[in-house]
Scaffold this motif. Structure first.
Motif, PDB file in Angstrom:
ATOM      1  N   LEU A   1      -5.531  -8.856  -5.115  1.00 55.59           N
ATOM      2  CA  LEU A   1      -6.808  -9.406  -5.843  1.00 55.59           C
ATOM      3  C   LEU A   1      -8.024 -10.089  -5.256  1.00 55.59           C
ATOM      4  O   LEU A   1      -9.077  -9.797  -5.196  1.00 55.59           O
ATOM      5  N   GLU A   2      -7.247 -11.171  -4.657  1.00 55.49           N
ATOM      6  CA  GLU A   2      -8.357 -12.194  -4.090  1.00 55.49           C
ATOM      7  C   GLU A   2      -8.982 -11.713  -2.860  1.00 55.49           C
ATOM      8  O   GLU A   2     -10.177 -12.171  -2.520  1.00 55.49           O
ATOM      9  N   LEU A   3      -8.334 -10.692  -2.180  1.00 58.93           N
ATOM     10  CA  LEU A   3      -9.081 -10.013  -0.988  1.00 58.93           C
ATOM     11  C   LEU A   3     -10.344  -9.513  -1.347  1.00 58.93           C
ATOM     12  O   LEU A   3     -11.283  -9.272  -0.780  1.00 58.93           O
TER      13      LEU A   3
ATOM     14  N   ASP B   1     -17.846  -6.215   0.720  1.00 58.43           N
ATOM     15  CA  ASP B   1     -18.610  -5.478  -0.345  1.00 58.43           C
ATOM     16  C   ASP B   1     -17.773  -5.180  -1.429  1.00 58.43           C
ATOM     17  O   ASP B   1     -18.141  -4.534  -2.527  1.00 58.43           O
ATOM     18  N   GLY B   2     -16.526  -5.786  -1.534  1.00 54.49           N
ATOM     19  CA  GLY B   2     -15.527  -5.628  -2.923  1.00 54.49           C
ATOM     20  C   GLY B   2     -14.946  -4.427  -2.715  1.00 54.49           C
ATOM     21  O   GLY B   2     -14.138  -4.030  -3.932  1.00 54.49           O
ATOM     22  N   THR B   3     -14.567  -3.566  -1.793  1.00 56.00           N
ATOM     23  CA  THR B   3     -13.895  -2.245  -1.549  1.00 56.00           C
ATOM     24  C   THR B   3     -12.803  -2.836  -0.270  1.00 56.00           C
ATOM     25  O   THR B   3     -13.319  -3.168   0.649  1.00 56.00           O
ATOM     26  N   LEU B   4     -11.700  -2.025  -0.411  1.00 56.12           N
ATOM     27  CA  LEU B   4     -10.762  -2.112   0.578  1.00 56.12           C
ATOM     28  C   LEU B   4      -9.788  -0.830   0.355  1.00 56.12           C
ATOM     29  O   LEU B   4      -9.625  -0.459  -0.429  1.00 56.12           O
ATOM     30  N   SER B   5      -9.291  -0.671   1.681  1.00 55.44           N
ATOM     31  CA  SER B   5      -8.266   0.833   1.936  1.00 55.44           C
ATOM     32  C   SER B   5      -6.824  -0.137   1.926  1.00 55.44           C
ATOM     33  O   SER B   5      -6.906  -1.227   2.506  1.00 55.44           O
ATOM     34  N   ALA B   6      -5.990   0.912   1.660  1.00 55.58           N
ATOM     35  CA  ALA B   6      -4.551   0.288   2.007  1.00 55.58           C
ATOM     36  C   ALA B   6      -4.518  -0.270   3.307  1.00 55.58           C
ATOM     37  O   ALA B   6      -3.797  -1.501   3.518  1.00 55.58           O
TER      38      ALA B   6
ATOM     39  N   GLU C   1      -6.501  -1.475   5.359  1.00 56.65           N
ATOM     40  CA  GLU C   1      -7.143  -2.939   5.534  1.00 56.65           C
ATOM     41  C   GLU C   1      -6.450  -3.999   4.735  1.00 56.65           C
ATOM     42  O   GLU C   1      -6.273  -5.105   5.327  1.00 56.65           O
ATOM     43  N   VAL C   2      -6.027  -3.742   3.663  1.00 54.77           N
ATOM     44  CA  VAL C   2      -5.072  -4.730   2.907  1.00 54.77           C
ATOM     45  C   VAL C   2      -3.719  -4.920   3.518  1.00 54.77           C
ATOM     46  O   VAL C   2      -3.499  -6.274   4.020  1.00 54.77           O
ATOM     47  N   THR C   3      -2.937  -4.056   4.220  1.00 53.91           N
ATOM     48  CA  THR C   3      -1.933  -4.212   5.248  1.00 53.91           C
ATOM     49  C   THR C   3      -2.311  -5.105   6.275  1.00 53.91           C
ATOM     50  O   THR C   3      -1.675  -6.118   6.563  1.00 53.91           O
ATOM     51  N   ARG C   4      -3.326  -4.983   6.895  1.00 51.90           N
ATOM     52  CA  ARG C   4      -3.888  -5.546   8.192  1.00 51.90           C
ATOM     53  C   ARG C   4      -4.293  -6.955   7.688  1.00 51.90           C
ATOM     54  O   ARG C   4      -3.504  -8.202   8.366  1.00 51.90           O
ATOM     55  N   ARG C   5      -4.754  -7.387   6.523  1.00 52.76           N
ATOM     56  CA  ARG C   5      -5.405  -8.671   6.302  1.00 52.76           C
ATOM     57  C   ARG C   5      -4.118  -9.494   5.750  1.00 52.76           C
ATOM     58  O   ARG C   5      -4.136 -10.749   6.174  1.00 52.76           O
ATOM     59  N   LEU C   6      -3.098  -9.035   5.184  1.00 52.98           N
ATOM     60  CA  LEU C   6      -2.063  -9.652   4.410  1.00 52.98           C
ATOM     61  C   LEU C   6      -0.735  -9.667   5.520  1.00 52.98           C
ATOM     62  O   LEU C   6       0.012 -10.211   5.063  1.00 52.98           O
ATOM     63  N   GLN C   7      -0.821  -8.981   6.655  1.00 50.36           N
ATOM     64  CA  GLN C   7       0.429  -8.795   7.320  1.00 50.36           C
ATOM     65  C   GLN C   7       1.593  -8.190   6.500  1.00 50.36           C
ATOM     66  O   GLN C   7       2.684  -8.974   6.699  1.00 50.36           O
ATOM     67  N   LEU C   8       1.307  -7.557   5.595  1.00 48.24           N
ATOM     68  CA  LEU C   8       2.581  -6.986   4.903  1.00 48.24           C
ATOM     69  C   LEU C   8       2.934  -5.571   5.145  1.00 48.24           C
ATOM     70  O   LEU C   8       1.963  -4.616   5.794  1.00 48.24           O
ATOM     71  N   PRO C   9       4.343  -5.215   4.969  1.00 44.24           N
ATOM     72  CA  PRO C   9       4.635  -3.631   5.244  1.00 44.24           C
ATOM     73  C   PRO C   9       3.743  -2.801   4.342  1.00 44.24           C
ATOM     74  O   PRO C   9       3.641  -3.004   3.321  1.00 44.24           O
TER      75      PRO C   9
ATOM     76  N   ARG D   1     -11.525  -0.841  -5.654  1.00 40.98           N
ATOM     77  CA  ARG D   1     -12.228  -1.991  -5.957  1.00 40.98           C
ATOM     78  C   ARG D   1     -11.513  -2.496  -7.578  1.00 40.98           C
ATOM     79  O   ARG D   1     -10.846  -1.894  -7.862  1.00 40.98           O
ATOM     80  N   LEU D   2     -12.178  -3.800  -7.603  1.00 39.42           N
ATOM     81  CA  LEU D   2     -11.811  -4.319  -9.163  1.00 39.42           C
ATOM     82  C   LEU D   2     -11.855  -3.508 -10.168  1.00 39.42           C
ATOM     83  O   LEU D   2     -12.923  -2.747 -10.254  1.00 39.42           O
ATOM     84  N   GLY D   3     -10.839  -3.235 -10.917  1.00 37.27           N
ATOM     85  CA  GLY D   3     -11.057  -2.720 -12.424  1.00 37.27           C
ATOM     86  C   GLY D   3     -11.344  -3.372 -13.440  1.00 37.27           C
ATOM     87  O   GLY D   3     -11.573  -4.670 -13.330  1.00 37.27           O
ATOM     88  N   VAL D   4     -11.575  -2.509 -14.423  1.00 38.03           N
ATOM     89  CA  VAL D   4     -11.903  -3.398 -15.795  1.00 38.03           C
ATOM     90  C   VAL D   4     -11.158  -4.513 -16.202  1.00 38.03           C
ATOM     91  O   VAL D   4     -11.601  -5.269 -16.831  1.00 38.03           O
ATOM     92  N   ARG D   5      -9.730  -4.623 -15.967  1.00 37.30           N
ATOM     93  CA  ARG D   5      -9.116  -5.701 -16.439  1.00 37.30           C
ATOM     94  C   ARG D   5      -9.414  -6.937 -15.905  1.00 37.30           C
ATOM     95  O   ARG D   5      -9.365  -7.889 -16.470  1.00 37.30           O
ATOM     96  N   THR D   6      -9.705  -7.040 -14.754  1.00 35.30           N
ATOM     97  CA  THR D   6     -10.242  -8.249 -14.133  1.00 35.30           C
ATOM     98  C   THR D   6     -11.519  -8.638 -14.732  1.00 35.30           C
ATOM     99  O   THR D   6     -11.612  -9.997 -15.133  1.00 35.30           O
ATOM    100  N   TYR D   7     -12.438  -7.936 -14.960  1.00 38.64           N
ATOM    101  CA  TYR D   7     -13.502  -8.397 -15.684  1.00 38.64           C
ATOM    102  C   TYR D   7     -13.231  -8.686 -17.242  1.00 38.64           C
ATOM    103  O   TYR D   7     -13.611  -9.905 -17.679  1.00 38.64           O
TER     104      TYR D   7
END
Length: 264
Positions: free
Chosen positions: A15-17, A22-27, A29-37, A65-71
């Motif tokens: 979520l913090e990514l 621009d507030g949008t990410l693909s799977a 990109e998340v994998t690369r940035r967090l170094q997760l499987p 992108r972030l959803g309504v629950r975070t708002y």
């Protein structure tokens, strides 16, 4: 202290990514940035989307992108904020660092009202109290708050106002006041020397809410017996740091991804 839950930590990392870029990410990109499987990231994104913390971006397949629950959570947090309480805690931290009196004030018309304070630890000190009201143009917090107003609103508040002084050094000339406000706006810090109290000098910095609007000012006050140019610079830096911390508590983030400025 209890053990951290790895799965929850990873979900929060995801979520913090979204606070960056621009507030949008693909799977990928998340994998690369967090170094997760990849499988783990897919499960995290699916779970967060199922709970409305994330949503897919229309017309951009594979991006989230972030959803309504975070708002909703952010709005709920904002509703529970108490500026006076948060200001008191920050004021105490700043006062503990410098040993001088610290105040947080808000603007009401052309006056300031002090809503939080922390006393000096010195024998010779400024004595004040929360709830006190003073003419804004005679104080550093007031100058900072006036300087933060849009030009039209500032003109409306000052139009026809009689600038009554509290001391012989108070600004009572409208042109001189506007010069002082311009300087505060450019510097990001307002200064007053013996303008509200003949024995006291103050420096103040703006406090912003999550929208970036200036909602208060935080000042450090010191007897003139302990005031010189070097001390003014030191206290200005502390006022800015304290105002930034309080702004952060109110949800303001001037530099996405940057940690709040520390007082220690």
């Amino acid at each position: 202290m209890g053990r951290l839950v790895p799965a929850v930590t990873r979900a929060l990392d995801v979520l913090e990514l979204f606070l960056h870029g621009d507030g949008t990410l693909s799977a990928p990109e998340v994998t690369r940035r967090l170094q997760l499987p990849r499988t783990t990231v897919h499960e995290l994104l699916t779970t967060l989307a199922a709970r409305s913390y994330l949503v897919t971006v229309p017309d951009r397949p594979g991006r989230y992108r972030l959803g309504v629950r975070t708002y909703q959570l952010g709005s709920r947090y904002a509703e529970q904020l108490d500026l006076a309480s948060e200001g008191r805690q920050v004021a105490q931290r700043v006062a503990g660092t410098c040993g001088e009196a610290v105040h947080v004030a808000v603007l009401e018309g052309t006056d300031v009202i002090y809503i939080a304070q922390a006393d000096s630890t010195h024998a010779v000190r400024m004595v004040s109290a929360a709830g006190r009201r003073l003419p804004a143009h005679c104080t550093s917090v007031g100058k900072m708050l006036l300087a933060s107003l849009p030009d039209g609103e500032l003109d409306a508040r000052l139009d026809g106002l009689e600038l009554t002084g509290l001391t012989s050094d108070s600004v009572t000339d409208a042109r001189q006041l506007r010069t002082a406000l311009d300087a505060a706006r450019k510097r990001g810090v307002a200064v007053e020397r013996q303008e509200s109290d003949p024995d006291v000098g103050c420096v103040a910095a703006p406090v912003r809410d999550r929208s970036g609007r200036v909602v208060a000012a935080l000042s450090v006050s010191v007897p003139m017996s302990r005031w010189d140019e070097e001390r003014e610079r030191e206290l200005a830096a502390l006022a800015v740091a304290g105002a930034e911390e309080l702004s952060g508590r109110l949800g303001h983030d001037p530099r996405p991804g940057a940690p709040p400025r520390s007082l220690v």
